[in-house]
Design a protein around this motif. Structure first.
Motif, PDB file in Angstrom:
ATOM      1  N   ILE A  85      11.757 -11.337  -3.279  1.00  0.00           N
ATOM      2  CA  ILE A  85      12.717 -12.251  -2.830  1.00  0.00           C
ATOM      3  C   ILE A  85      12.343 -12.847  -1.488  1.00  0.00           C
ATOM      4  O   ILE A  85      12.477 -13.980  -1.210  1.00  0.00           O
ATOM      5  CB  ILE A  85      14.235 -11.946  -2.811  1.00  0.00           C
ATOM      6  CG1 ILE A  85      14.517 -11.604  -4.310  1.00  0.00           C
ATOM      7  CG2 ILE A  85      15.247 -12.963  -2.427  1.00  0.00           C
ATOM      8  CD1 ILE A  85      15.852 -11.210  -5.018  1.00  0.00           C
ATOM      9  N   THR A  86      12.439 -11.806  -0.547  1.00  0.00           N
ATOM     10  CA  THR A  86      12.237 -12.263   0.910  1.00  0.00           C
ATOM     11  C   THR A  86      10.993 -12.761   1.380  1.00  0.00           C
ATOM     12  O   THR A  86      10.373 -12.968   2.561  1.00  0.00           O
ATOM     13  CB  THR A  86      12.712 -11.106   1.896  1.00  0.00           C
ATOM     14  OG1 THR A  86      11.901  -9.980   1.532  1.00  0.00           O
ATOM     15  CG2 THR A  86      14.032 -10.914   1.502  1.00  0.00           C
ATOM     16  N   GLY A  87       9.727 -12.383   0.445  1.00  0.00           N
ATOM     17  CA  GLY A  87       8.447 -12.693   0.776  1.00  0.00           C
ATOM     18  C   GLY A  87       7.705 -11.524   1.806  1.00  0.00           C
ATOM     19  O   GLY A  87       6.946 -11.899   2.471  1.00  0.00           O
ATOM     20  N   SER A  88       8.319 -10.337   2.007  1.00  0.00           N
ATOM     21  CA  SER A  88       7.818  -9.276   2.535  1.00  0.00           C
ATOM     22  C   SER A  88       7.244  -8.194   1.662  1.00  0.00           C
ATOM     23  O   SER A  88       7.368  -8.567   0.757  1.00  0.00           O
ATOM     24  CB  SER A  88       8.722  -8.937   3.678  1.00  0.00           C
ATOM     25  OG  SER A  88      10.041  -8.335   3.011  1.00  0.00           O
ATOM     26  N   ASN A  89       6.674  -7.182   2.182  1.00  0.00           N
ATOM     27  CA  ASN A  89       6.386  -6.101   1.523  1.00  0.00           C
ATOM     28  C   ASN A  89       7.476  -4.974   1.174  1.00  0.00           C
ATOM     29  O   ASN A  89       8.388  -5.045   1.968  1.00  0.00           O
ATOM     30  CB  ASN A  89       4.856  -5.420   1.906  1.00  0.00           C
ATOM     31  CG  ASN A  89       5.005  -4.958   3.174  1.00  0.00           C
ATOM     32  OD1 ASN A  89       5.981  -4.020   3.592  1.00  0.00           O
ATOM     33  ND2 ASN A  89       4.149  -5.245   4.039  1.00  0.00           N
TER      34      ASN A  89
END
Length: 186
Positions: A150-154
């Protein structure tokens, strides 16, 4: 309610009206945790739901998509609001909403509960934006891998941010309890 095969939320085949009834209050709650006031949150979620109805194709997880779009709608609205404000005017970011109490509830208990809710909101809002967002998604039941998507992080960054947020909230609660203890000892 029908769920995705991986158990992560509403099924893409769930009727939109049912999805709306179920998810609208959850996404509003998510935005409140991020710092929106109720009217801002409701407007942002309504706009996201309307976008979903107009363009539902290609969305793998409607619940996650609506949260991301609602968050982005709210952020854009806040930026427009900040640009429109005269220089030197400060925003009041303390949520002033409290629930109604049953008539048999002691008013002192209601005041104490509202104060504790406002304190909790202040504590959560004191977190850095990334930690606040990740914690809000975790409160909504998303797993670190889903939050990462959702947040585009890992996932490892999500877990680290969750750990930092929990530690900071733990310190804030400990400090708050220490202050209360000092206040009652005086």
């Amino acid at each position: 309610m029908e769920h995705d095969p991986n158990g992560s939320g509403p099924s893409p085949t769930q009727p939109l009206a049912e999805f709306y009834r179920e998810q609208f209050p959850l996404v509003v709650s998510y935005l409140l945790k991020l710092g929106a006031d109720r009217a801002e949150a409701e407007d942002a979620v309504q706009n996201a739901m309307e976008m979903l109805v107009r363009h539902p194709e290609g969305i793998r997880s409607r619940a996650a998509w609506v949260r991301v779009v609602a968050r982005n709608n709210w952020i854009r609205a806040m930026r427009r609001h900040m640009k429109a404000m005269p220089a030197g005017v400060a925003c009041n970011d303390v949520e002033r909403e409290g629930g109604r109490s049953p008539s048999n509830t002691d008013p002192a208990d209601v005041i104490r509960q509202i104060t504790e809710q406002e304190d909790a909101v202040r504590m959560i809002r004191s977190l850095p934006p990334t930690q606040r967002e990740i914690l809000a998604l975790a409160f909504d039941g998303y797993r670190p891998a889903e939050i990462a998507e959702i947040t585009g992080s890992n996932s490892s960054a999500v877990r680290a941010n969750l750990a930092h947020a929990r530690r900071r909230l733990g310190r804030l609660l400990t400090d708050r309890q220490a202050l209360r203890t000092l206040g009652t000892a005086a």
